[in-house]
Motif scaffolding. Structure first.
Motif, PDB file in Angstrom:
ATOM      1  N   LYS A   3      14.405  47.238 -34.827  1.00 22.84           N
ATOM      2  CA  LYS A   3      13.557  46.472 -33.935  1.00 22.84           C
ATOM      3  C   LYS A   3      13.920  44.999 -34.082  1.00 22.84           C
ATOM      4  N   ASN A   6      10.897  38.741 -33.862  1.00 21.92           N
ATOM      5  CA  ASN A   6      10.451  37.607 -33.040  1.00 21.92           C
ATOM      6  C   ASN A   6      10.577  37.840 -31.529  1.00 21.92           C
ATOM      7  N   VAL A   7      10.510  39.060 -31.093  1.00 23.30           N
ATOM      8  CA  VAL A   7      10.513  39.350 -29.665  1.00 23.30           C
ATOM      9  C   VAL A   7       9.061  39.528 -29.233  1.00 23.30           C
ATOM     10  N   PRO A   8       8.593  38.665 -28.335  1.00 29.18           N
ATOM     11  CA  PRO A   8       7.185  38.754 -27.942  1.00 29.18           C
ATOM     12  C   PRO A   8       6.889  40.016 -27.131  1.00 29.18           C
ATOM     13  N   ASN A   9       5.692  40.499 -27.266  1.00 26.37           N
ATOM     14  CA  ASN A   9       5.222  41.627 -26.471  1.00 26.37           C
ATOM     15  C   ASN A   9       4.688  41.044 -25.155  1.00 26.37           C
ATOM     16  N   TYR A  10       5.518  41.075 -24.116  1.00 30.38           N
ATOM     17  CA  TYR A  10       5.162  40.428 -22.859  1.00 30.38           C
ATOM     18  C   TYR A  10       3.917  41.027 -22.201  1.00 30.38           C
ATOM     19  N   ALA A  11       3.754  42.325 -22.288  1.00 26.74           N
ATOM     20  CA  ALA A  11       2.573  42.961 -21.688  1.00 26.74           C
ATOM     21  C   ALA A  11       1.299  42.461 -22.360  1.00 26.74           C
ATOM     22  N   GLU A  12       1.344  42.353 -23.676  1.00 25.36           N
ATOM     23  CA  GLU A  12       0.185  41.854 -24.419  1.00 25.36           C
ATOM     24  C   GLU A  12      -0.108  40.398 -24.053  1.00 25.36           C
ATOM     25  N   ASP A  14       0.741  38.871 -21.313  1.00 27.68           N
ATOM     26  CA  ASP A  14       0.311  38.844 -19.926  1.00 27.68           C
ATOM     27  C   ASP A  14      -1.173  39.194 -19.806  1.00 27.68           C
ATOM     28  N   ASN A  15      -1.604  40.240 -20.483  1.00 32.07           N
ATOM     29  CA  ASN A  15      -3.009  40.651 -20.443  1.00 32.07           C
ATOM     30  C   ASN A  15      -3.920  39.586 -21.036  1.00 32.07           C
ATOM     31  N   SER A  50      13.394  33.404 -19.716  1.00 31.93           N
ATOM     32  CA  SER A  50      12.839  33.813 -21.013  1.00 31.93           C
ATOM     33  C   SER A  50      12.729  32.672 -22.023  1.00 31.93           C
TER      34      SER A  50
END
Length: 108
Positions: A3, A6-12, A14-15, A50
């Motif tokens: 994994k 430091n890759v952001p969870n974009y869905a999280e 966004d919500n 990004s």
């Protein structure tokens, strides 16, 4: 498969941002005052890319709009930025020359 760190969870993101914007705008269209139906990104993802995640997922880049106002919002970027500044004291100008370019502030 590893994994990536430091890759952001974009869905999280966004919500969370959408919830913050709805709370801030009280589910009311910023332009006409009707009940909101959409959350509009003032500077869209395709223009920010990004590298500008901190702007993309900041509440200052989003507003509640009704469908009618959302349909014409693309041409009202500068007006929306000015309204956010007046109402919430969001200042796009401190973020970067790139943001100034996107909202048309470099045209003098």
């Amino acid at each position: 498969m590893k994994k990536r760190a430091n890759v952001p969870n974009y869905a999280e993101l966004d919500n969370e941002t959408s919830w913050q914007v709805r709370q801030r705008d009280k589910d009311i269209c910023l332009l006409c005052g009707d009940r909101f139906q959409d959350i509009h990104e003032i500077i869209p993802r395709r223009e920010l890319g990004s590298r500008m995640v901190h702007i993309l997922f900041h509440p200052m880049n989003r507003v509640c709009l009704c469908r009618k106002c959302h349909a014409g919002a693309g041409s009202k970027r500068k007006e929306l930025v000015n309204m956010l500044y007046e109402k919430y004291n969001y200042d796009y100008m401190k973020y970067s020359i790139y943001i100034k370019y996107l909202i048309g502030e470099d045209e003098e």
